[in-house]
Scaffold this active site. Structure first.
Site, PDB file in Angstrom:
ATOM      1  N   ASP A   1       0.808  -1.221   0.000  1.00  0.00           N
ATOM      2  CA  ASP A   1       0.000   0.000   0.000  1.00  0.00           C
ATOM      3  C   ASP A   1       0.841   1.270   0.000  1.00  0.00           C
ATOM      4  OD1 ASP A   1      -2.533  -1.182  -0.103  1.00  0.00           O
ATOM      5  OD2 ASP A   1      -2.415  -1.693   2.021  1.00  0.00           O
TER       6      ASP A   1
ATOM      7  N   ASP B   1      -6.328  -5.221  -5.246  1.00  0.00           N
ATOM      8  CA  ASP B   1      -6.083  -3.809  -4.900  1.00  0.00           C
ATOM      9  C   ASP B   1      -4.686  -3.349  -5.315  1.00  0.00           C
ATOM     10  OD1 ASP B   1      -7.536  -5.526  -3.160  1.00  0.00           O
ATOM     11  OD2 ASP B   1      -7.695  -4.012  -1.613  1.00  0.00           O
TER      12      ASP B   1
HETATM   13  N1  GLY Z   1      -7.150  -1.738  -0.252  1.00  0.00           N
HETATM   14  C1  GLY Z   1      -7.845  -2.206   0.892  1.00  0.00           C
HETATM   15  C2  GLY Z   1      -9.310  -2.171   0.741  1.00  0.00           C
HETATM   16  O1  GLY Z   1      -9.832  -1.827  -0.316  1.00  0.00           O
HETATM   17  O2  GLY Z   1      -9.988  -2.489   1.710  1.00  0.00           O
END
Ligand code: GLY
Length: 393
Positions: free
Chosen positions: A110, A171
């Protein structure tokens, strides 16, 4: 929830007041949080300070969502030209410089979400050299998670953690722009090679034959063999987590922008078709696309906001005029539904968007606002009202 009329979706008259409301909420929240950070999600429509966690004091800069707050401030600055937004966002940029330097909570893919909004944005908008240096160092930190021979970037946790080893998630597509930006800045091919390999692995394995997506997928870390899909935040391993599908629309559209690989464009369209075909009549997605019109399952407005922003990106990169126009119309339809059904009445909440879901299996942030939903809603409104806007991603 009501159905947006097609007349509404064709006019900016619906979106301009929504932009004004977003600006006013972001402006109001700045003195509330000052140099600190809101929690991931609201509690009854209001963001508490980020809870104290381990060595982090209340309001500290940890987790994957803190950059959405300065991200909204940059959108507000671009829209209004008001230095109050710029000053607030730059203070956060300095805090992200510090987070990177001190190595706080960086064991995650992230880093792309975090440093694109916190550092690449001020570089793009202001030419901020400290932010540029930080963003390049952040890209290098992200590259340490690239696993041979699987050719993927591990999503979560320590690289030695047996449960997370060789695992990535849909993601992660949103973390690729940081690497592409580093490639543009440095000319080093290793960044773009990682993007090409990672996105191709996701296209082939995380997408299913019916165009839905797994949330997460495991590769054997020793042989690189693809192993199995599994969910973490969706209803079942075989269901389609709505936010994941939305990340797919946006992420594959950007992968096409970065690589020019037509298969990525096709993947973005496939994700979009499945998402749109599994919406309820009012166009606000259920938190998992397995639920249909007769369900009382919670909605995830943040999935709608990400999908809308992603469809605008798809419309931007698509060279076929009819397909681009269709993606733009679909984006406006989703966004109109959010404005009609999920935007709070003025001054009644400090979130931009009600009715999101963070993690339903863990009962986390259900039917609340959240920072990423707010950011992508504001981004989609920005794209709807200013087609010349240059993405931070
Ligand atoms: N990227 C983490 C979520 O969408 O919860």
């Amino acid at each position: 929830m009501s159905s947006p009329s097609s007349a509404d979706t064709r006019t900016d008259a619906l979106f301009a007041p929504a932009v004004d409301a977003a600006l006013s909420t972001v402006r109001r929240n700045i003195p509330t949080f000052d140099r600190l950070y809101p929690a991931d999600t609201t509690d009854g429509g209001r963001y508490p300070l980020r809870p104290a966690h381990g060595a982090f004091a209340e309001g500290g800069n940890y987790g994957w969502t803190t950059s959405f707050w300065p991200g909204m401030q940059w959108l507000a600055y671009e829209r209004s030209g008001d230095d109050a937004f710029r000053t607030a966002a730059l203070a956060h940029a300095r805090d992200f410089d510090r987070r990177l330097r001190t190595g706080e909570d960086l064991d995650t893919h992230d880093i792309g979400f975090l440093y694109t909004l916190a550092s690449v944005a001020p570089w793009r908008l202001l030419g901020d050299e400290d932010a540029r240096q930080t963003a390049i160092a952040a890209a290098d930190q992200l590259m340490t998670r690239f696993l041979e021979p699987a050719g993927i970037i591990q999503a979560w946790g320590d690289l030695a953690d047996p449960h997370q080893r060789g695992r990535t998630i849909i993601d992660s597509l949103m973390n690729m722009p940081l690497l592409m930006w580093a490639y543009e800045q440095t000319g080093q091919e290793r960044y773009v090679d990682a993007v090409r390999r990672h996105t191709e692995q996701l296209r082939v394995h995380i997408m299913r034959g019916d165009d839905s997506t797994f949330h997460t997928f495991y590769w054997d870390p020793v042989t690189g063999e693809p192993l199995r899909g599994a969910t973490e935040q969706g209803a079942h391993d075989d269901s389609c987590w709505a936010r994941g599908q939305a990340w797919g629309i946006y992420g594959f559209a950007m992968a096409y922008r970065f690589t020019g690989d037509e298969r990525m464009l096709d993947a973005a369209h496939r994700c979009a078709r499945y998402f749109l075909a599994h919406l309820p009549a009012d166009a606000v997605p259920y938190w998992d696309l397995v639920y249909g019109d007769d369900s009382d399952a919670p909605r995830d407005s943040s999935a709608g906001a990400i999908a809308a922003a992603g469809l605008f990106e798809l419309a931007r990169v698509e060279t076929d005029a009819d397909r681009a126009q269709q993606a733009d119309a679909d984006a406006r339809r989703l966004l109109a539904a959010l404005v009609a059904d999920c935007a709070p009445e003025p001054d009644t909440a400090d979130t931009l968007l009600l009715h999101g879901v963070y993690d339903l299996p863990k009962s986390n942030g259900v039917d609340e606002g959240n920072l990423w939903g707010d950011y992508f809603y504001f981004e989609a409104l920005t794209r709807a009202t200013n087609p010349d806007w240059t993405p931070y991603w």
